[in-house]
Every structure is written in C-alpha cells, then in structure tokens.
Design a protein around this motif. Sequence first.
Motif, short mmCIF file in Angstrom:
data_model
loop_
_atom_site.label_atom_id
_atom_site.label_comp_id
_atom_site.label_asym_id
_atom_site.label_seq_id
_atom_site.Cartn_x
_atom_site.Cartn_y
_atom_site.Cartn_z
N THR A 193 0.72 -1.31 0.07
CA THR A 193 0.00 0.04 -0.11
C THR A 193 0.87 1.25 0.11
O THR A 193 0.38 2.35 -0.60
N SER A 194 1.84 1.21 0.57
CA SER A 194 2.85 2.63 0.95
C SER A 194 3.91 2.44 -0.48
O SER A 194 4.59 1.80 -0.53
N SER A 195 3.48 3.53 -1.27
CA SER A 195 4.47 3.55 -2.48
C SER A 195 5.77 4.10 -2.16
O SER A 195 5.89 5.05 -1.31
N ILE A 196 6.77 3.56 -2.74
CA ILE A 196 8.19 4.01 -2.75
C ILE A 196 8.60 4.52 -4.30
O ILE A 196 8.43 3.34 -5.27
N ARG A 197 9.12 5.60 -4.54
CA ARG A 197 9.80 5.93 -5.65
C ARG A 197 10.92 6.62 -5.44
O ARG A 197 10.89 7.61 -4.86
N LEU A 198 11.77 6.19 -6.34
CA LEU A 198 13.24 7.15 -6.09
C LEU A 198 14.08 6.91 -7.27
O LEU A 198 13.74 6.12 -8.40
N LYS A 199 15.07 7.99 -7.49
CA LYS A 199 15.86 8.02 -8.57
C LYS A 199 17.28 7.83 -8.11
O LYS A 199 17.51 8.70 -7.39
N LEU A 230 14.50 10.73 -3.47
CA LEU A 230 13.17 10.16 -3.20
C LEU A 230 12.12 11.01 -3.80
O LEU A 230 11.96 12.13 -3.47
N THR A 231 11.05 10.48 -4.40
CA THR A 231 10.05 11.18 -4.96
C THR A 231 8.58 10.54 -4.45
O THR A 231 7.63 11.67 -4.47
N ALA A 232 8.54 9.36 -3.91
CA ALA A 232 7.19 9.06 -3.25
C ALA A 232 7.56 8.35 -2.09
O ALA A 232 8.72 7.46 -2.23
N VAL A 233 7.03 8.49 -0.91
CA VAL A 233 7.45 7.73 0.29
C VAL A 233 6.38 7.32 1.14
O VAL A 233 5.23 7.98 1.19
N PRO A 234 6.29 6.31 2.19
CA PRO A 234 5.25 6.12 2.99
C PRO A 234 5.08 7.41 3.94
O PRO A 234 6.06 8.16 4.19
N THR A 235 4.10 7.22 4.53
CA THR A 235 3.62 8.29 5.41
C THR A 235 4.34 7.96 6.55
O THR A 235 4.49 9.03 7.82
N HIS A 236 4.81 6.74 7.03
CA HIS A 236 5.28 6.62 8.29
C HIS A 236 6.70 6.42 8.29
O HIS A 236 7.28 6.12 7.06
N PRO A 237 7.37 6.17 9.42
CA PRO A 237 9.03 6.04 9.15
C PRO A 237 9.28 4.80 8.47
O PRO A 237 8.72 3.67 8.33
N MET A 238 10.53 4.97 7.80
CA MET A 238 10.88 3.77 6.82
C MET A 238 12.51 3.82 7.05
O MET A 238 13.16 4.89 7.02
N LEU A 275 19.46 3.81 7.62
CA LEU A 275 19.06 5.20 7.67
C LEU A 275 17.31 5.14 8.05
O LEU A 275 16.64 5.05 7.06
N LYS A 276 16.99 5.23 9.13
CA LYS A 276 15.63 5.16 9.53
C LYS A 276 15.10 6.59 10.11
O LYS A 276 15.73 7.01 11.01
N ARG A 277 14.17 6.96 9.36
CA ARG A 277 13.49 8.22 9.82
C ARG A 277 12.27 8.35 8.92
O ARG A 277 11.83 7.63 7.96
N SER A 278 11.34 9.55 9.33
CA SER A 278 10.47 9.92 8.35
C SER A 278 11.15 10.56 7.32
O SER A 278 11.73 11.64 7.28
N TRP A 279 10.40 10.39 5.92
CA TRP A 279 10.89 10.77 4.92
C TRP A 279 9.88 11.64 4.00
O TRP A 279 8.63 11.44 4.28
N SER A 280 10.38 12.59 3.19
CA SER A 280 9.51 13.32 2.40
C SER A 280 10.01 13.27 1.11
O SER A 280 11.05 13.11 0.83
N PRO A 281 8.95 13.40 -0.02
CA PRO A 281 9.35 13.54 -1.28
C PRO A 281 10.25 14.68 -1.58
O PRO A 281 10.01 15.74 -0.88
N GLY A 282 11.35 14.54 -2.10
CA GLY A 282 12.25 15.42 -2.49
C GLY A 282 13.92 15.14 -1.45
O GLY A 282 14.58 15.98 -1.76
N ASP A 283 13.58 14.34 -0.80
CA ASP A 283 14.57 14.17 0.27
C ASP A 283 15.79 13.45 -0.78
O ASP A 283 15.40 12.79 -1.42
N VAL A 284 17.16 13.84 -0.43
CA VAL A 284 18.27 13.46 -1.19
C VAL A 284 19.22 12.74 -0.20
O VAL A 284 19.52 13.53 0.79
N ILE A 285 19.68 11.67 -0.51
CA ILE A 285 20.73 10.78 -0.14
C ILE A 285 21.97 11.01 -0.91
O ILE A 285 22.01 10.62 -2.15
N GLU A 286 23.10 11.28 -0.20
CA GLU A 286 24.42 11.27 -1.01
C GLU A 286 25.30 10.32 -0.33
O GLU A 286 25.70 10.31 0.87
N LEU A 287 25.69 9.19 -1.12
CA LEU A 287 26.76 8.63 -0.63
C LEU A 287 28.05 8.46 -1.65
O LEU A 287 27.76 8.65 -2.76
N ASP A 288 29.07 8.65 -0.89
CA ASP A 288 30.30 9.08 -1.48
C ASP A 288 31.46 7.82 -0.94
O ASP A 288 31.72 7.71 -0.09
#
Length: 635
Positions: A437-443, A458-466, A500-513
């Motif tokens: 039910t909880s959509s996840i979309r990312l690029k 992240l472009t779509a995330v669940p409403t609860h922490p993930m 990485l566990k937290r509440s996410w929002s569309p547009g959040d960006v993760i950078e791994l180097d």
Amino acid sequence: MGPGTVRWTEGFWADHFARVRSQMIPAIHRALNDPDNGAVLSNFYVAAGLQEGGHQGTFWSDGDCYKWMEAIIHVLGVVDDPELDRLLDELIDVIARAQEPDGYICTQVQLTDKGRWQAPQFHELYNMGHLITAACAHHRVTGKENFLQVARKLADYLYQVFQPRPPELANFGWNPSNIMALVDLYRITGETRYLELAQTFVDMRGSAPKTPGRQQDDRGGGGTDQIQDRIPLRQETEAVGHAVTATYLYSGAADVYMETGEQALLEALQRIWLDMTTRKMYITGGVGTHHHAVSKRGDRIWEAFGLDYQLPNATAYNETCANIGNAMWNWRMLRITGEARFSDIMELVAYNTLLSGVSMDGTHFCYTNPLRWYGAEHLLLSQDAPTRWHTFHCYCCPPQVARTIAQLHEWAYSLSPEGLWIHLYGGNTLETSLDGTSSIRLKQETNYPWDGYIKITLTAVPTHPMALMLRIPGWATGATLRVNGEHWAEQPQPGTYAVLKRSWSPGDVIELDLPMEPRLVKAHPKVEEAANHVAIMRGPVVYCLESVDLPPAVSMDEIYIPRDVRPVVRYDEELLGGLATLELDAWVIHGPPWDGQLYRILGGESRQPVQVRLIPYYAWNNRGETQMTVWLPLC
C-alpha cells in the motif's frame, strides 16, 4: 523486485542492458540457428514434428535455449517489444507440441535411441530445470499461462518419477537447475508438492554409496566429489567438484531453506561458502580452478574446485557459468541473511567475471576466464580458445551471460519488513511499495563504478517512518553519507549496510560517496602462484595488463611494479566503449635470453622505467590476440 519496478536509466548497467537487447539476443539467436553450434533451436521443431532431422548439439542444448528465452523474458519485463513477445510465443507453442503427453520433454532423448533416465550426464534434469525457470519468469513478466502450463505438466511428471525416491535414480543430480526451478514454481503456484520435490532432490545428493566396480570418472556413478554426491549436503564442509553443479546445488538448497527454514541446510551452506571464499575463489570472483584434477578425497574431477589455496593463473578454468553461479548463490545468501559480505561477492562477479565472458560489442564470448594469458604461445586446455567465438561446441555460457545481465536490475534492491535495501549502484529508477500500500519511488544518479558519488532522490515515500539500508562495500573505508546535505549521524562502516531510519518526504536526497582510490591487493601466503605479486583494484573492478598496452619490444614477463606505486585514473571514452584506465610507473627488468634453460644464476639484468596502462579485467581479449596478466610482480 517484480518486473518493471527497477529500470536502468543511464550509465554502466544501462549500457550493458541495452547491449543485451540490441546485440546479445540477436547474436545468440543466430548461433542457435547454426547446426554446427552446441545449442540448436531446431531440435524443438523436429521433436514437434514440424521439421525433419535428428538431434543436433550437446545433451544440454535444450537448457541453453531456455536460458536464451529467459534473457528475452527479462528484457520484456522492462521494455515493450512486440516482436520479441511474438517470437517467444512461437517458441513456446513449438515446445508445447514437442512435450510428450505425460509431460516429459528432452530432445536429446526424444530424438535418439536413448532411454529416459539412463544416465545423469544426459542432462535431463538440467534441461527441465531451465524450462521451468524460464516459464516462471515468463508468467511473472507477461501474466500468460502458455509456458507455465508446459512447466507444470513437466513438474507433475517429475513428481511422479522422483518423489517416491526409487533407488535406481538416487544419483540423478548432475547439474541441478531443477531445484531452483521447482522452488520458483512453488512460489508462483503455491503447490506444495513442487517444494517437496525440490527438497527431495537436495536429499538425494550424497544419499547413495558408490556403485561397486564403477570407475570414479564414469559420468553417472554415485559417491563422487565431481558432482557433490559423495557426502550428503548437510554434512559437507567444503566446496568440491564441478563448480557449476556446485553453485547450482548451493543456490537450490538456499532456495529450499528460504521456504523451510531448515537450520542444517543453512549451516552447511555457510560452511561451504566460507571454504570457497577464503581458500578457493579468485580475486575476480571466479570459481572452478581446474580443467582436470583430483579432489583431496581421491576422486577424479574436472571443471572443478581445487585444493585449498591452489589458484593457478594461466591454467585457471573459471567457467563463465560457474562464476555466474557464484553470484546467484551469493544473491540468495544475501536475501537470507542481509549480510553485506554476500552482496560484495555478488557485485565482484558482476563487474569482473560476468562481463569477461562477453565481448564489448556483445556478439562474441568465452568459456574459460584465466588470470594470465600467453597469447599465441598459450597452452590451450579444455574449452580454452585463442580468441572469443560466436559459435562453440559447448554453448552454455552465452545465454547464461545474457539472462544474468538482463535480470541484474532485479538484484539491485530488495524489501523486508524493516524497509528498502539498496544492494547495487547504478543510474536507475525504482517504483514499488513497502507493504502493498505504501508507495516508494526513487531515482539513483551515479557514474559508478568509474565514480564513487551516488545520489538518491526520493520522489514518493510512506507516511510512516521507513528504513533505507545502503550497502557500504567492504573496500569502502572512509565512505561518507549525507541526507539533505547534512552528514548522517553514524559513520558508514565498510562491509555493512548503513541503516537510515526516519520519516521521509518527497524530494529528500541521500548522497553516498565511496572512496575510489586504486588499491594494491596481495594474496594469502599459501597462494604460491601469487607470491610477491599484487593485483590492482579500483572500487569493485579488478584491473589487468594487456601486452597491446606495452611499448614495442617489451615483454609482459619483464614488467615489475614498485611497492609505492600510485596509479593515476584516466577515463578514456574512446577505448573499448569508454572506461576508466589506470596509468602507473613501472620497471622493465630485462635479462639475457633463456635459451632453453629452466634455471640460472641471478644477475645480469638491466632496469629501465616505463609507464604502463591497465584496463578492467572484464575488457581484456577485445583487441586481437594479446597477452594478459592480473597479477604483477613487485620490485
């Protein structure tokens, strides 16, 4: 991940996926229509009564055709191609016509005077397993029932034959693709008898003593390390025998464990994995040391694991199918445990001995993958060839490469109750749901493996922490991780998954180097063939030296590497389709000619500086008949 949830968009794996569709699938199709090839599609048409003729190719020709069909199926899971879809339906109809009324299908038996189940080396179960696997993939991707009906009819026949455990069939476990296939069919249909039969095939391995009076190299006797049936799997302590049959068996057993939770199976697989990865695996992820040898228990073996730390370079077998089998097994162990050590090896194979099996243009292939090659002077052993080939007397590897690259996007992510796992890095998009039910979309944007910077939006995330679990490779000491520009609270540790566990929002960006400095790697002291040598890696990629990159009149044997060498990374977009090379200062140490001597007194050598260029190991053997080495001597 299901069909269509992950799509390569740009970069390394997007290019290779496109090459599968545009080059590899057509090239393999041409080969499968060549009567001189080891795998031939016409056998199905003859068995179906649509053509005249007899059986052509190897005993395992059918299975290799099914693997090619599976490559097409995985491509169709990502792109819409009506012509490929039509071709599949045509072939499935022919296969259905070739199938016997009771469900049996194996053209190497149907079109000859061989009887059913007379000898394991006839590869009946191997062929049948690949049919079932391809049919399951076809149903998942297309929703169609036509191929699945053939598979179910076949599996029901196998249940009637093998589930009673007739003693005369106790040793029918040659190349066990059937175990993985039956578990897959169980997952598709929910029919428990298919899982029961898969477990029966695991139980059969090592269940019968050696046939009295039979020579140990006879293909069909029981109780031999060659096909892992000397000792029951649950009691085994080491990786032995034919490396393809081994990795297929271990993969199938891992699938059975995932459905049954039988601890004895998992414990055996963990013991065997530790033995293989710490004593019997090449730096490239290749497995299967020997063309021909003898196991420590005294069995004659071929295409097989050798003794502990016995890792020759020039005579390394490392069949492409076995290397891919290693990745398949580690993918399953990763799904069971969530441990990054398994995804590290899965990735090691992907960037090295998966891709080394195919030319850069996707049309020519190789069977063996040595780490040293002497060019025109190289001693060609079984399945070696001086250059890559289009057709071959044993054609199992090309469709194996094609189907693996075509489905690699399905290995990039996985889901668990904890959240989303990210295993492989590359330009892609993901669209899935965490709990239905909880959509996840990312690029994901990156030039990996040439660059260690990875950006995930992240472009779509669940409403609860993930939780997001990002793999930190074992070589990535000093990796950094940021969320929306801020450093993550915990320093990423190599060889783990950063959680990485937290509440996410569309547009959040993760950078791994990930640090991508070249690394000089040495082997265990007991690996005599690599004593006082180093290999050079950058990220997951193993590098090699080809003689075409040496100055004129300089021999491969004369190149030595300083211990303090600092390779310089240069991306060459014109070389072999574009790749990162390593340039480094080395020494040419030249001595008098050997003139037939086996030994001589040290001395008389001259030393001159030279700059050499290394290329990724997977890209060797694409520029004519050259010499090559992965391991370089130190000075």
